[in-house]
Design a protein around this motif. Structure first.
Motif, PDB file in Angstrom:
ATOM      1  N   ARG A  51      15.467 -40.922  30.326  1.00 39.02           N
ATOM      2  CA  ARG A  51      14.420 -41.073  29.298  1.00 39.02           C
ATOM      3  C   ARG A  51      13.096 -40.460  29.762  1.00 39.02           C
ATOM      4  NH1 ARG A  51      14.191 -41.706  23.912  1.00 39.02           N
ATOM      5  NH2 ARG A  51      12.019 -42.079  23.437  1.00 39.02           N
ATOM      6  N   SER A  52      12.790 -40.613  31.036  1.00 41.82           N
ATOM      7  CA  SER A  52      11.553 -40.037  31.575  1.00 41.82           C
ATOM      8  C   SER A  52      11.583 -38.519  31.462  1.00 41.82           C
ATOM      9  CB  SER A  52      11.357 -40.432  33.037  1.00 41.82           C
ATOM     10  OG  SER A  52      11.187 -41.823  33.149  1.00 41.82           O
ATOM     11  N   TYR A  53      12.733 -37.924  31.778  1.00 39.94           N
ATOM     12  CA  TYR A  53      12.835 -36.468  31.661  1.00 39.94           C
ATOM     13  C   TYR A  53      12.739 -36.041  30.197  1.00 39.94           C
ATOM     14  CZ  TYR A  53      14.113 -31.675  31.952  1.00 39.94           C
ATOM     15  OH  TYR A  53      14.067 -30.312  31.822  1.00 39.94           O
ATOM     16  N   GLN A  54      13.413 -36.763  29.316  1.00 39.79           N
ATOM     17  CA  GLN A  54      13.343 -36.437  27.894  1.00 39.79           C
ATOM     18  C   GLN A  54      11.897 -36.472  27.405  1.00 39.79           C
ATOM     19  OE1 GLN A  54      15.917 -39.414  26.275  1.00 39.79           O
ATOM     20  NE2 GLN A  54      17.759 -38.181  26.533  1.00 39.79           N
ATOM     21  N   ASP A  55      11.130 -37.433  27.880  1.00 42.28           N
ATOM     22  CA  ASP A  55       9.731 -37.533  27.479  1.00 42.28           C
ATOM     23  C   ASP A  55       8.932 -36.303  27.894  1.00 42.28           C
ATOM     24  OD1 ASP A  55      10.152 -39.955  26.246  1.00 42.28           O
ATOM     25  OD2 ASP A  55       9.263 -41.160  27.858  1.00 42.28           O
ATOM     26  N   TYR A  56       9.298 -35.668  29.003  1.00 41.21           N
ATOM     27  CA  TYR A  56       8.637 -34.417  29.398  1.00 41.21           C
ATOM     28  C   TYR A  56       8.886 -33.343  28.344  1.00 41.21           C
ATOM     29  CZ  TYR A  56       8.547 -36.236  34.261  1.00 41.21           C
ATOM     30  OH  TYR A  56       8.366 -36.973  35.402  1.00 41.21           O
ATOM     31  N   GLU A  57      10.135 -33.220  27.916  1.00 38.04           N
ATOM     32  CA  GLU A  57      10.480 -32.168  26.955  1.00 38.04           C
ATOM     33  C   GLU A  57       9.981 -32.471  25.542  1.00 38.04           C
ATOM     34  OE1 GLU A  57      14.454 -30.634  26.915  1.00 38.04           O
ATOM     35  OE2 GLU A  57      14.419 -30.196  29.060  1.00 38.04           O
ATOM     36  N   TYR A  58       9.692 -33.719  25.256  1.00 36.81           N
ATOM     37  CA  TYR A  58       9.183 -34.087  23.930  1.00 36.81           C
ATOM     38  C   TYR A  58       7.675 -34.283  23.920  1.00 36.81           C
ATOM     39  CZ  TYR A  58      14.136 -34.882  22.992  1.00 36.81           C
ATOM     40  OH  TYR A  58      15.495 -34.739  22.862  1.00 36.81           O
ATOM     41  N   SER A  59       7.022 -33.871  24.999  1.00 31.46           N
ATOM     42  CA  SER A  59       5.553 -33.962  25.131  1.00 31.46           C
ATOM     43  C   SER A  59       5.035 -35.394  25.001  1.00 31.46           C
ATOM     44  CB  SER A  59       4.856 -33.074  24.097  1.00 31.46           C
ATOM     45  OG  SER A  59       5.176 -31.728  24.292  1.00 31.46           O
ATOM     46  N   LYS A  60       5.831 -36.364  25.411  1.00 31.95           N
ATOM     47  CA  LYS A  60       5.400 -37.761  25.365  1.00 31.95           C
ATOM     48  C   LYS A  60       4.788 -38.202  26.682  1.00 31.95           C
ATOM     49  CE  LYS A  60       8.541 -39.270  21.772  1.00 31.95           C
ATOM     50  NZ  LYS A  60       9.595 -40.218  21.403  1.00 31.95           N
TER      51      LYS A  60
END
Length: 71
Positions: free
Chosen positions: A31-40
């Motif tokens: 989830r932390s990595y996904q947040d990088y790609e989603y600009s969160k």
């Protein structure tokens, strides 16, 4: 800082990795990595340096401050 998320996703796809695989490589939760790609959210400074080194690009490239990938 939309450039960061777009460039990170592009570099990941060039290597053929999933987000889950990249999270494992970075030793973070998926989830932390996904947040990088989603600009969160964004990585720590040490995380940014790790990603730049891993993809063999400059931190300036990752951050959108330069279009040159070379270090």
């Amino acid at each position: 800082m939309r450039e960061f998320s777009e460039r990170l996703k592009e570099l990941r796809k060039e290597r053929g990795f999933t987000q889950r695989e990249m999270a494992e490589i970075c030793s973070i939760k998926p989830r932390s990595y996904q947040d990088y790609e989603y600009s969160k959210s964004y990585p720590t400074v040490s995380g940014l340096i790790f990603l730049a080194d891993y993809f063999n690009v400059s931190t300036d490239y990752l951050l959108g401050r330069s279009d040159r990938r070379e270090i």
